[in-house]
Design a protein around this motif. Structure first.
Motif, PDB file in Angstrom:
ATOM      1  N   TYR A 182     -22.057 -72.440 -32.431  1.00 44.63           N
ATOM      2  CA  TYR A 182     -20.649 -72.726 -32.146  1.00 44.63           C
ATOM      3  C   TYR A 182     -19.907 -71.467 -31.723  1.00 44.63           C
ATOM      4  CZ  TYR A 182     -21.522 -77.192 -34.420  1.00 44.63           C
ATOM      5  OH  TYR A 182     -22.027 -78.420 -34.744  1.00 44.63           O
ATOM      6  N   SER A 183     -19.134 -71.620 -30.647  1.00 41.04           N
ATOM      7  CA  SER A 183     -18.491 -70.423 -30.105  1.00 41.04           C
ATOM      8  C   SER A 183     -17.370 -69.901 -30.996  1.00 41.04           C
ATOM      9  CB  SER A 183     -17.957 -70.715 -28.703  1.00 41.04           C
ATOM     10  OG  SER A 183     -17.018 -71.765 -28.758  1.00 41.04           O
ATOM     11  N   VAL A 217     -20.744 -79.938 -26.226  1.00 39.97           N
ATOM     12  CA  VAL A 217     -21.721 -81.012 -26.382  1.00 39.97           C
ATOM     13  C   VAL A 217     -21.376 -81.901 -27.586  1.00 39.97           C
ATOM     14  CG1 VAL A 217     -23.390 -79.729 -27.793  1.00 39.97           C
ATOM     15  CG2 VAL A 217     -24.209 -81.530 -26.268  1.00 39.97           C
ATOM     16  N   CYS A 218     -20.557 -81.417 -28.515  1.00 40.64           N
ATOM     17  CA  CYS A 218     -20.185 -82.213 -29.685  1.00 40.64           C
ATOM     18  C   CYS A 218     -19.321 -83.413 -29.330  1.00 40.64           C
ATOM     19  CB  CYS A 218     -19.481 -81.360 -30.733  1.00 40.64           C
ATOM     20  SG  CYS A 218     -20.613 -80.249 -31.555  1.00 40.64           S
ATOM     21  N   SER A 233     -22.624 -82.517 -36.159  1.00 38.84           N
ATOM     22  CA  SER A 233     -21.664 -81.467 -36.448  1.00 38.84           C
ATOM     23  C   SER A 233     -20.875 -81.777 -37.722  1.00 38.84           C
ATOM     24  CB  SER A 233     -20.730 -81.276 -35.258  1.00 38.84           C
ATOM     25  OG  SER A 233     -19.856 -80.215 -35.480  1.00 38.84           O
ATOM     26  N   ILE A 234     -20.482 -83.040 -37.901  1.00 33.83           N
ATOM     27  CA  ILE A 234     -19.773 -83.401 -39.143  1.00 33.83           C
ATOM     28  C   ILE A 234     -20.690 -83.193 -40.344  1.00 33.83           C
ATOM     29  CG2 ILE A 234     -18.709 -85.296 -40.461  1.00 33.83           C
ATOM     30  CD1 ILE A 234     -17.654 -86.462 -37.937  1.00 33.83           C
ATOM     31  N   GLU A 235     -21.984 -83.420 -40.117  1.00 33.88           N
ATOM     32  CA  GLU A 235     -22.937 -83.217 -41.212  1.00 33.88           C
ATOM     33  C   GLU A 235     -23.177 -81.745 -41.499  1.00 33.88           C
ATOM     34  OE1 GLU A 235     -26.233 -85.450 -39.731  1.00 33.88           O
ATOM     35  OE2 GLU A 235     -25.480 -87.362 -40.509  1.00 33.88           O
ATOM     36  N   GLY A 236     -22.559 -80.865 -40.711  1.00 34.88           N
ATOM     37  CA  GLY A 236     -22.677 -79.433 -40.959  1.00 34.88           C
ATOM     38  C   GLY A 236     -23.852 -78.788 -40.259  1.00 34.88           C
ATOM     39  N   LYS A 237     -24.384 -79.479 -39.255  1.00 34.29           N
ATOM     40  CA  LYS A 237     -25.552 -78.921 -38.559  1.00 34.29           C
ATOM     41  C   LYS A 237     -25.182 -78.467 -37.158  1.00 34.29           C
ATOM     42  CE  LYS A 237     -28.372 -82.385 -40.837  1.00 34.29           C
ATOM     43  NZ  LYS A 237     -28.704 -83.768 -40.546  1.00 34.29           N
ATOM     44  N   ARG A 238     -26.164 -77.885 -36.482  1.00 37.17           N
ATOM     45  CA  ARG A 238     -25.973 -77.571 -35.064  1.00 37.17           C
ATOM     46  C   ARG A 238     -25.714 -78.878 -34.334  1.00 37.17           C
ATOM     47  NH1 ARG A 238     -28.900 -72.620 -33.238  1.00 37.17           N
ATOM     48  NH2 ARG A 238     -29.148 -73.571 -31.197  1.00 37.17           N
ATOM     49  N   GLY A 239     -24.788 -78.831 -33.361  1.00 40.34           N
ATOM     50  CA  GLY A 239     -24.442 -80.066 -32.679  1.00 40.34           C
ATOM     51  C   GLY A 239     -25.397 -80.412 -31.559  1.00 40.34           C
ATOM     52  N   THR A 240     -26.631 -80.733 -31.893  1.00 45.86           N
ATOM     53  CA  THR A 240     -27.560 -81.150 -30.842  1.00 45.86           C
ATOM     54  C   THR A 240     -27.677 -82.675 -30.861  1.00 45.86           C
ATOM     55  OG1 THR A 240     -29.293 -80.611 -32.409  1.00 45.86           O
ATOM     56  CG2 THR A 240     -28.998 -79.101 -30.601  1.00 45.86           C
ATOM     57  N   GLY A 262     -13.677 -79.152 -35.137  1.00 45.45           N
ATOM     58  CA  GLY A 262     -14.851 -78.707 -34.401  1.00 45.45           C
ATOM     59  C   GLY A 262     -14.914 -77.179 -34.429  1.00 45.45           C
ATOM     60  N   ALA A 263     -15.951 -76.646 -33.824  1.00 47.76           N
ATOM     61  CA  ALA A 263     -16.086 -75.195 -33.862  1.00 47.76           C
ATOM     62  C   ALA A 263     -16.433 -74.655 -32.483  1.00 47.76           C
ATOM     63  CB  ALA A 263     -17.132 -74.789 -34.890  1.00 47.76           C
ATOM     64  N   GLY A 264     -15.997 -75.378 -31.479  1.00 47.13           N
ATOM     65  CA  GLY A 264     -16.167 -74.855 -30.141  1.00 47.13           C
ATOM     66  C   GLY A 264     -17.519 -75.104 -29.524  1.00 47.13           C
ATOM     67  N   ALA A 265     -17.873 -76.366 -29.340  1.00 47.91           N
ATOM     68  CA  ALA A 265     -19.104 -76.694 -28.619  1.00 47.91           C
ATOM     69  C   ALA A 265     -18.847 -77.991 -27.864  1.00 47.91           C
ATOM     70  CB  ALA A 265     -20.279 -76.850 -29.572  1.00 47.91           C
ATOM     71  N   CYS A 313     -26.980 -77.453 -24.844  1.00 46.61           N
ATOM     72  CA  CYS A 313     -27.353 -77.062 -26.208  1.00 46.61           C
ATOM     73  C   CYS A 313     -28.735 -76.452 -26.247  1.00 46.61           C
ATOM     74  CB  CYS A 313     -27.252 -78.249 -27.151  1.00 46.61           C
ATOM     75  SG  CYS A 313     -28.648 -79.386 -27.083  1.00 46.61           S
TER      76      CYS A 313
END
Lengths: 589, 168
Positions: B78-79, A275-276, A285-292, A270-273, A447
């Motif tokens: 992402y933070s 909501v993911c 997020s796995i698809e490389g998008k914003r995790g909305t 993950g990259a620190g969100a 988000c």
């Protein structure tokens, strides 16, 4: 043969376990490996006594706590040279007696069966604990339908917080048509105060991997992802190493154990969100998008990762699976209540005497966990309540702590089972401030997709900030309730719909605290800085001048060796005097 | 405001070495045709460059054949990603519930004062970047801070100076 293991999960390492392991390995040098083995293991769950070292001499086991380098050397010498334990430091003997045994006595370890027992990096040790026997067993002649049926019969419900039947979830994914399906393990454990999944991944990664393989077989998926938050670097490394070993041995890949079943696994960081942790956001997020998050339906079981049918479960859920397959669903369902079966792992944090990880059968009461297992409140303070389920959950007051751990019972009180974070609070914790803290968290992590969540939580937060600053009004309470209702109804995903829960439950059970802030400008817990007065007790003040020297506004005056006083009009309530006083002479009112 | 500009006009040939930039190209090449490539590319690129200014985002967008808006959207969502330079050490203060109730806020305030920066900022000497995290799972040791990968637990405000002085 003497086996020495050191607890090397994040909590142990933070407490200095690495040095202990090095020390022990150092003193073991030159002694044949057939006589003494020093190894790392996962989390034993007693975070409050780390670093922990366990010694097994073949006949008995001895658990040592708060081990220092000096202690480690002495323990080693005593066991290896004198063949004796250092009894005054042993906290648990033979997993069945000793001064700290009360912590383990009521626990039932299914998910944590191998944590703190095996070396998590060793495939052989996992195999030695019946590892990969469950997947072998089903590949040898259990149909996918039968696996799904067994999962339904076990009564296992999603341990990530939702509490949906795991077997039903698998059934839906297995019924979706398509050549390509995915299994995802949600390891984005984001609730503050929750660390069950981290401990499982760090202490027993293979159990999660095996659970995912069984799921892959049951739903017809040949590919899996573990979505692990990047804040857990040790878990990520252990997973990657475990996967590499399995690939090398042919236990992941094509035709596993000579069957027609093929399965591949990847770790995604993950990259620190926060909501993911929501399943549709996680997929984005796995698809490389914003995790909305996305609107459901379609549910991931029909249309998930890259548009293909996908089954998502959390770490603890998967870790249960091999045990259920090997021991039978009936045995699992024998634990728990009518609707909540099996065990649940809780991460106990906050003001409990013994903070750590406990696995208990469902149906045990909150009181039993807090008072009997965790030894009550630190420093003999008064137990005020627990916050369950993180920012989406709610506060349960001590007066209702006889409530049983059960999905429905907890929900009835306005809280949720959640993923298993349990924050224990005492009389010094301000409930309004706690609610403000959680709302600030969800506000920050929203988000931004739904207006109600993005802006509604901000408005609620502003009101709470006003109240803790002593500037609230009586209209603020109905306003909070109204906003909470709209946010709950109008937000799309779990984060928004549950965001008001901490406020609603504290309003329900601790309304008098809100009113004290608003009407009397008093914080009953003496915690909200703006409403606290710092007073020096002339009886205990020694006149050491430390507080006066540290006061940033020179609000404290007094002669050396004479009692000091705080000038109320100059005090900015930073609390520095309170923290630096060595004699406990400064109190809050 | 310290180092908060989006530094669109940063000269990457001055900020980064040719080797670093070559590595970024290699990362893009490695992930190019894989599904969901963007986040791993950004993660690895940030490991090489330490931060991701706008010109780098343009390179990545071009390399992966994605709209710049999507790359920028992901970086700012992402933070973990940062578009501004970082200090040699990242101090991450845990403000998860467990640390918070055990005095994490006082630790945080103290560090802010000590370093004279706000959240997300880097000290002028580029030694420390201050961040907050929501629970690293070491709740039994709260309050804790991370300095790069080192965890310091059971902290007291008075100990902060000692801890930070170990890093130079």
């Amino acid at each position: 043969m003497i086996n020495i293991t050191v607890g090397m999960a994040t909590c142990g390492v933070s407490a200095g376990a690495e040095k202990i392991l090095d020390t022990l390995k150092g003193v073991a040098k030159g002694i044949p490996a057939s006589d003494v083995a020093v190894a790392a293991t996962g989390c034993i769950g007693m975070c409050y006594r780390e670093p922990l070292v366990e010694v097994s001499d073949g006949k008995s086991t001895f658990l040592y706590a708060d081990v220092t380098e000096e202690k480690a050397k002495k323990i080693f010498e005593s066991h290896v040279k004198d063949k004796k334990s250092v009894d005054e430091w042993v906290i648990i003997k033979n997993h069945s007696e000793g001064p700290e045994f009360g912590y383990l006595g009521k626990q039932v370890k299914i998910v944590l069966r191998n944590c703190g027992v095996i070396d998590p990096d060793s495939l052989d040790e996992y195999l030695g604990k019946d590892g990969y026997k469950a997947i072998k067993k089903i590949l040898a002649g259990v149909t996918p339908e039968q696996v799904v049926e067994q999962m339904i019969a076990s009564g296992l419900r999603g341990r990530g917080g939702g509490g949906f039947s795991t077997g039903m979830k698998w059934k839906f994914a297995s019924m979706s048509k398509g050549p390509k399906k995915y299994v995802i393990c949600n390891a984005d454990e984001g609730d503050p105060g929750a660390f069950m999944d981290r401990s499982v991944l760090e202490g027993d990664p293979h159990s999660v991997i095996e659970g995912m393989m069984i799921c892959g077989y049951a739903i017809g998926a040949s590919e899996g992802y573990i979505y692990c938050r990047a804040e857990y670097p040790m878990a990520v490394k252990r997973l990657q190493r475990s996967i590499a070993v399995l690939e090398e041995k042919g236990m992941l890949g094509d035709n596993i154990f000579g069957s027609k079943f093929s399965f591949r696994l990847k770790v995604k960081e993950g990259a620190g969100a926060f909501v993911c942790g929501e399943e549709t956001a996680l997929i984005s997020s796995i698809e490389g998008k914003r995790g909305t998050p996305k609107v459901r339906p379609p549910y991931p079981a029909a249309k998930g990762l890259f548009g293909k049918p996908t089954n998502i479960n959390n770490v603890e859920t998967f870790a249960n699976v091999p045990w259920i397959i090997l021991n039978g669903p009936e045995k699992y369902a024998a634990y728990g209540t009518e609707k909540s079966k099996g065990t649940k792992v809780f991460a106990i944090a906050g003001k409990a005497s013994k903070a750590g990880l406990v696995e208990v059968p469902m149906g045990i009461s909150i009181n039993e966990i807090v008072n009997e297992i965790c030894g009550g409140i630190r420093g003999g303070k008064k137990f005020k309540g627990v916050q369950m389920g993180g920012p989406s959950g709610g506060c349960i007051p001590a007066s209702l702590a006889d409530t049983k751990i059960d999905y429905e019972e907890i929900t009835k009180l306005g809280a949720i089972m959640g993923s298993g974070g349990m924050i224990v609070v005492d009389e010094d914790t301000c409930m309004v401030e706690l609610a403000r803290f959680f709302l600030a968290f969800t506000q920050n992590e929203s988000c931004g997709k739904c207006t109600s969540c993005r802006i509604g939580t901000l408005r609620m937060l502003e009101i709470l900030e006003r109240i803790v600053a002593g500037k609230g009004t009586e209209e603020d309470i109905p306003m909070l309730q109204e906003l909470a209702q709209y946010i709950g109804k109008a937000s799309s995903c779990g984060l928004g719909t549950t965001a008001p829960n901490p406020v609603l439950t504290t309003l329900k059970y601790f309304k008098d605290e809100y009113l004290a802030h608003i009407r009397d400008h008093v914080c009953p817990a003496h915690s909200c800085a703006a409403l606290v007065k710092f007073i020096i007790n002339p009886e205990t003040c020694t006149g050491c001048t430390l507080c006066a020297r540290d006061c940033p506004t020179k609000a404290i005056s007094g002669e050396r060796k004479q009692p000091h006083v705080v000038n109320e009009s100059l005090c900015v309530k930073c609390g520095k005097c309170f923290t630096v006083c060595n004699f406990g002479a400064i109190y809050k009112d | 405001m310290k180092a908060k500009a989006r530094n669109a006009d940063i000269d990457i040939s001055k900020e980064f070495t040719p080797e670093q930039l070559k590595k970024v190209d290699k990362i893009i090449e490695k992930f190019k045709d894989r599904p969901g490539a963007l986040i791993p590319v950004l993660e690895e690129a940030q490991m090489v460059l330490e931060f991701l200014p706008m010109p780098i985002l343009k390179i990545i967008a071009g390399g992966l054949n994605l709209p710049l808006s999507q790359v920028y959207g992901v970086v700012t969502f992402y933070s973990f990603f940062t578009m501004t330079p970082r200090g040699k050490y990242t101090v991450r203060v845990c403000l998860g519930t467990a640390c918070y109730v055990r005095g994490g806020k006082a630790i945080y305030d103290n560090i802010k004062k000590e370093l004279n920066v706000e959240e997300g900022e880097t000290t002028d000497d580029r030694m420390f970047t201050l961040e907050t995290v929501r629970c690293i799972g070491a709740c039994g040791l709260g309050p804790v801070i991370f300095v790069n990968d080192n965890v310091h637990g059971r902290l007291k405000p008075a100990k902060i100076k000692d801890v930070l002085s170990k890093y130079n």
